[in-house]
Write a protein that holds these residues in place. Structure first.
Motif, PDB file in Angstrom:
ATOM      1  N   TYR A  47       0.800  -1.216   0.000  1.00  0.00           N
ATOM      2  CA  TYR A  47       0.000   0.000   0.000  1.00  0.00           C
ATOM      3  C   TYR A  47       0.836   1.271   0.000  1.00  0.00           C
ATOM      4  N   LEU A  48       2.161   1.130   0.104  1.00  0.00           N
ATOM      5  CA  LEU A  48       3.012   2.313   0.149  1.00  0.00           C
ATOM      6  C   LEU A  48       2.879   3.120  -1.138  1.00  0.00           C
ATOM      7  N   GLY A  49       2.670   4.408  -0.975  1.00  0.00           N
ATOM      8  CA  GLY A  49       2.592   5.305  -2.123  1.00  0.00           C
ATOM      9  C   GLY A  49       1.273   5.284  -2.862  1.00  0.00           C
ATOM     10  N   ILE A  50       0.294   4.551  -2.380  1.00  0.00           N
ATOM     11  CA  ILE A  50      -0.966   4.406  -3.108  1.00  0.00           C
ATOM     12  C   ILE A  50      -1.745   5.728  -3.188  1.00  0.00           C
ATOM     13  N   LEU A  51      -1.541   6.604  -2.200  1.00  0.00           N
ATOM     14  CA  LEU A  51      -2.255   7.884  -2.190  1.00  0.00           C
ATOM     15  C   LEU A  51      -1.391   9.042  -2.687  1.00  0.00           C
ATOM     16  N   ARG A  52      -0.241   8.724  -3.239  1.00  0.00           N
ATOM     17  CA  ARG A  52       0.705   9.760  -3.648  1.00  0.00           C
ATOM     18  C   ARG A  52       0.054  10.781  -4.582  1.00  0.00           C
ATOM     19  N   ASP A  53      -0.709  10.353  -5.558  1.00  0.00           N
ATOM     20  CA  ASP A  53      -1.314  11.258  -6.535  1.00  0.00           C
ATOM     21  C   ASP A  53      -2.771  11.559  -6.225  1.00  0.00           C
ATOM     22  N   SER A  54      -3.216  11.213  -5.047  1.00  0.00           N
ATOM     23  CA  SER A  54      -4.594  11.480  -4.651  1.00  0.00           C
ATOM     24  C   SER A  54      -4.809  12.977  -4.478  1.00  0.00           C
ATOM     25  N   PRO A  55      -5.934  13.503  -4.957  1.00  0.00           N
ATOM     26  CA  PRO A  55      -6.191  14.939  -4.800  1.00  0.00           C
ATOM     27  C   PRO A  55      -6.323  15.351  -3.336  1.00  0.00           C
ATOM     28  N   ASN A  56      -6.604  14.410  -2.459  1.00  0.00           N
ATOM     29  CA  ASN A  56      -6.745  14.744  -1.051  1.00  0.00           C
ATOM     30  C   ASN A  56      -5.408  14.952  -0.356  1.00  0.00           C
ATOM     31  N   PHE A  57      -4.340  14.445  -0.930  1.00  0.00           N
ATOM     32  CA  PHE A  57      -3.044  14.490  -0.277  1.00  0.00           C
ATOM     33  C   PHE A  57      -1.977  15.188  -1.111  1.00  0.00           C
ATOM     34  N   ASN A  58      -2.402  16.075  -2.000  1.00  0.00           N
ATOM     35  CA  ASN A  58      -1.413  16.728  -2.844  1.00  0.00           C
ATOM     36  C   ASN A  58      -0.975  18.078  -2.294  1.00  0.00           C
ATOM     37  N   VAL A  62       1.909  19.392   6.483  1.00  0.00           N
ATOM     38  CA  VAL A  62       1.821  20.162   7.724  1.00  0.00           C
ATOM     39  C   VAL A  62       0.553  21.002   7.707  1.00  0.00           C
ATOM     40  N   GLU A  63       0.253  21.594   6.567  1.00  0.00           N
ATOM     41  CA  GLU A  63      -0.962  22.403   6.444  1.00  0.00           C
ATOM     42  C   GLU A  63      -2.214  21.537   6.617  1.00  0.00           C
ATOM     43  N   ILE A  64      -2.191  20.345   6.064  1.00  0.00           N
ATOM     44  CA  ILE A  64      -3.330  19.427   6.214  1.00  0.00           C
ATOM     45  C   ILE A  64      -3.538  19.096   7.690  1.00  0.00           C
ATOM     46  N   GLN A  65      -2.454  18.831   8.415  1.00  0.00           N
ATOM     47  CA  GLN A  65      -2.571  18.526   9.842  1.00  0.00           C
ATOM     48  C   GLN A  65      -3.109  19.703  10.627  1.00  0.00           C
ATOM     49  N   GLU A  66      -2.653  20.903  10.301  1.00  0.00           N
ATOM     50  CA  GLU A  66      -3.133  22.090  11.017  1.00  0.00           C
ATOM     51  C   GLU A  66      -4.625  22.294  10.792  1.00  0.00           C
ATOM     52  N   VAL A  67      -5.083  22.085   9.572  1.00  0.00           N
ATOM     53  CA  VAL A  67      -6.515  22.218   9.273  1.00  0.00           C
ATOM     54  C   VAL A  67      -7.306  21.168  10.046  1.00  0.00           C
TER      55      VAL A  67
END
Length: 73
Positions: A47-58, A62-67
């Protein structure tokens, strides 16, 4: 000497009640192995890297965590 022969020699010298305990344990192990599912669990590395190109994680992680932290406050 095979493992089965070594177990036989050991059990042969035991009192009957202890030999029965060894037999019960061996039967338990046999049933446990038979009841395992035939498929194996997928490895985490699959499963490593499976979300690399996901629009949710692009975005910036750090900003995602703060939100997310602000949303939970």
């Amino acid at each position: 000497m095979t493992t089965a022969e070594a177990v036989y020699q050991l059990v042969k010298a035991l009192p009957e009640d202890q030999a029965n305990m060894v037999l019960a344990f061996a039967e338990f192990l046999r049933l446990k192995v038979q009841s395992r599912p035939s498929h194996t669990s997928p490895l985490l590395s699959n499963y490593l890297g499976i979300l690399r190109d996901s629009p949710n994680f692009n975005e910036d992680p750090v900003e995602i965590q703060e939100v997310l932290r602000r949303e939970w406050e």
